[in-house]
Scaffold this motif. Structure first.
Motif, short mmCIF file in Angstrom:
data_model
loop_
_atom_site.label_atom_id
_atom_site.label_comp_id
_atom_site.label_asym_id
_atom_site.label_seq_id
_atom_site.Cartn_x
_atom_site.Cartn_y
_atom_site.Cartn_z
N VAL A 97 0.85 -1.20 0.00
CA VAL A 97 0.00 0.00 0.00
C VAL A 97 0.88 1.25 0.00
O VAL A 97 0.62 2.21 -0.73
N THR A 98 1.95 1.21 0.80
CA THR A 98 2.86 2.37 0.87
C THR A 98 3.42 2.66 -0.53
O THR A 98 3.46 3.82 -0.97
N TYR A 99 3.81 1.61 -1.23
CA TYR A 99 4.35 1.80 -2.57
C TYR A 99 3.27 2.37 -3.51
O TYR A 99 3.55 3.29 -4.29
N ALA A 100 2.06 1.85 -3.37
CA ALA A 100 0.97 2.35 -4.24
C ALA A 100 0.73 3.84 -4.00
O ALA A 100 0.49 4.61 -4.94
N VAL A 101 0.82 4.25 -2.74
CA VAL A 101 0.62 5.68 -2.39
C VAL A 101 1.73 6.53 -3.02
O VAL A 101 1.47 7.55 -3.67
N ILE A 102 2.98 6.08 -2.84
CA ILE A 102 4.12 6.84 -3.36
C ILE A 102 4.08 6.89 -4.89
O ILE A 102 4.31 7.92 -5.51
N LYS A 103 3.71 5.75 -5.48
CA LYS A 103 3.68 5.66 -6.94
C LYS A 103 2.69 6.66 -7.53
O LYS A 103 2.91 7.22 -8.60
N ARG A 104 1.61 6.88 -6.80
CA ARG A 104 0.61 7.85 -7.31
C ARG A 104 0.97 9.29 -6.99
O ARG A 104 0.17 10.20 -7.20
N GLY A 105 2.15 9.49 -6.38
CA GLY A 105 2.58 10.85 -6.08
C GLY A 105 1.87 11.43 -4.86
O GLY A 105 1.87 12.65 -4.66
N LEU A 106 1.29 10.55 -4.01
CA LEU A 106 0.59 11.02 -2.81
C LEU A 106 1.57 11.04 -1.63
O LEU A 106 2.61 10.39 -1.68
N ASP A 107 1.18 11.76 -0.56
CA ASP A 107 2.05 11.88 0.61
C ASP A 107 1.70 10.77 1.62
O ASP A 107 0.62 10.78 2.20
N PRO A 108 2.64 9.81 1.86
CA PRO A 108 2.32 8.69 2.76
C PRO A 108 2.15 9.09 4.23
O PRO A 108 1.75 8.28 5.04
N LYS A 109 2.44 10.37 4.54
CA LYS A 109 2.20 10.83 5.92
C LYS A 109 0.80 11.42 6.05
O LYS A 109 0.37 11.76 7.14
N ASP A 110 0.12 11.56 4.92
CA ASP A 110 -1.21 12.20 4.91
C ASP A 110 -2.30 11.12 4.81
O ASP A 110 -2.41 10.44 3.79
N GLU A 111 -3.09 11.00 5.86
CA GLU A 111 -4.07 9.92 5.94
C GLU A 111 -5.12 10.02 4.82
O GLU A 111 -5.41 9.03 4.15
N ARG A 112 -5.68 11.20 4.66
CA ARG A 112 -6.74 11.37 3.64
C ARG A 112 -6.23 11.02 2.26
O ARG A 112 -6.88 10.29 1.51
N GLN A 113 -5.05 11.55 1.91
CA GLN A 113 -4.48 11.27 0.58
C GLN A 113 -4.21 9.77 0.42
O GLN A 113 -4.54 9.17 -0.60
N SER A 114 -3.64 9.16 1.46
CA SER A 114 -3.23 7.76 1.36
C SER A 114 -4.43 6.83 1.19
O SER A 114 -4.37 5.87 0.42
N VAL A 145 -6.07 5.31 -2.19
CA VAL A 145 -5.65 4.16 -3.00
C VAL A 145 -6.50 2.92 -2.68
O VAL A 145 -6.39 1.89 -3.36
N LEU A 146 -7.34 3.01 -1.65
CA LEU A 146 -8.08 1.80 -1.22
C LEU A 146 -9.11 1.27 -2.23
O LEU A 146 -9.15 0.06 -2.46
N PRO A 147 -9.94 2.14 -2.83
CA PRO A 147 -10.95 1.56 -3.74
C PRO A 147 -10.29 0.76 -4.87
O PRO A 147 -9.41 1.28 -5.57
N GLY A 148 -10.70 -0.49 -4.99
CA GLY A 148 -10.17 -1.34 -6.07
C GLY A 148 -8.79 -1.92 -5.80
O GLY A 148 -8.24 -2.63 -6.64
N LEU A 149 -8.24 -1.62 -4.62
CA LEU A 149 -6.88 -2.11 -4.32
C LEU A 149 -6.84 -3.65 -4.35
O LEU A 149 -7.69 -4.31 -3.76
N LYS A 150 -5.82 -4.19 -5.03
CA LYS A 150 -5.71 -5.65 -5.11
C LYS A 150 -4.28 -6.05 -4.75
O LYS A 150 -3.32 -5.57 -5.38
N ILE A 151 -4.16 -6.87 -3.73
CA ILE A 151 -2.82 -7.35 -3.34
C ILE A 151 -2.83 -8.88 -3.40
O ILE A 151 -3.67 -9.52 -2.78
N ASP A 152 -1.88 -9.43 -4.14
CA ASP A 152 -1.76 -10.90 -4.21
C ASP A 152 -0.42 -11.31 -3.63
O ASP A 152 0.63 -10.79 -4.04
#
Ligand code: DC
Length: 227
Positions: free
Chosen positions: A43-60, A63-70
């Motif tokens: 999830v952290t990588y997905a947040v960074i990859k989208r150019g979002l701030d991983p310290k910001d809860e709202r922004q982070s 990435v949840l809707p549709g998130l798929k981790i295998d």
């Protein structure tokens, strides 16, 4: 008669050797190994990859809707179709994952996925809150620790072997910071479950730690490796 589904929770601080031990124990028992830390890292990588701030809860959280981790049986971690196995171990992710792991909605989403994974099969699940929150009814709960110095050296050597550029000082600082954030967060913090068995691996080899965990599993469930 169908085999009973057994869940083994292995919790403890960063770099205590949980994943190495949990992987081997799972293999010996024929259980599925689930690395929940890899999910927070993905999830952290997905947040960074989208150019979002991983310290910001709202922004982070966006990435949840549709998130798929295998988590594949060969150890690969796939997030939204990308193979993130290596990149999630790099300092940029390691240095930010504790923030992501402190966000309640992100935890709730991953906990749902983790409970689903443990529903129909026997698992060895490693993390921070498995025995206390994710699987409070786990058959076996281990709390695995080691000194900060031991943990830093182990993680540093692991990184070297994987070709991930870090220094020992950097790794030790990261381990200390993550201990502080993981234990201090409000929601599902790192702490031993009251019914967990403490295993200190500071002076144990991997094989000794695996044997110690197998002994607890045998005592609690009667299950032993088949060969
Ligand atoms: O085990 P690890 O170092 O890969 O975990 C990465 C981070 O994820 C760690 O800082 C704590 C967090 N984590 C968590 O909060 N809950 C879990 N069940 C697993 C990991």
């Amino acid at each position: 008669m169908e085999d009973k589904i057994i869940s083994v929770a292995i919790d403890g601080p960063a770099a205590a050797g949980k994943s190495t031990v949990a992987k081997k124990v799972a293999k010996l028992l024929g259980f599925t190994y689930i690395d929940t830390g890899a999910m927070y890292r993905a999830v952290t990588y997905a947040v960074i990859k989208r150019g979002l701030d991983p310290k910001d809860e709202r922004q982070s959280e966006t990435v949840l809707p549709g998130l798929k981790i295998d988590l594949l049986p060969d150890g690969r971690v796939i997030c939204n179709g990308d193979d993130v196995t290596t990149v999630i171990r790099e300092p940029l992710v390691s240095g930010n994952v504790s923030y992501i792991a402190s966000f309640k909605n992100i935890r709730l989403a991953l906990v749902d996925m983790q409970r689903e994974m443990a529903k129909c099969r026997s698992v060895v699940m490693d993390g921070r809150d498995i025995g206390t929150y994710v699987l409070p009814e786990a058959d076996v709960k281990i709390y695995q620790i080691a000194s900060v110095e031991t943990r830093a050296v182990r993680r540093y050597e692991e990184n070297l072997a994987k070709g991930i550029p870090t220094t020992l000082k950097e790794v030790e600082e990261d381990v200390r910071t993550r201990d502080r954030i993981d234990s201090g967060r409000a929601f599902a913090p790192l702490k031993p479950a009251p019914d967990s068995v403490l295993i200190d691996t500071s002076f144990m080899s991997v094989d000794q730690a695996v044997d110690a965990v197998l002994a607890v599993i045998k005592e609690k469930t009667g299950v032993t490796p088949q060969c």
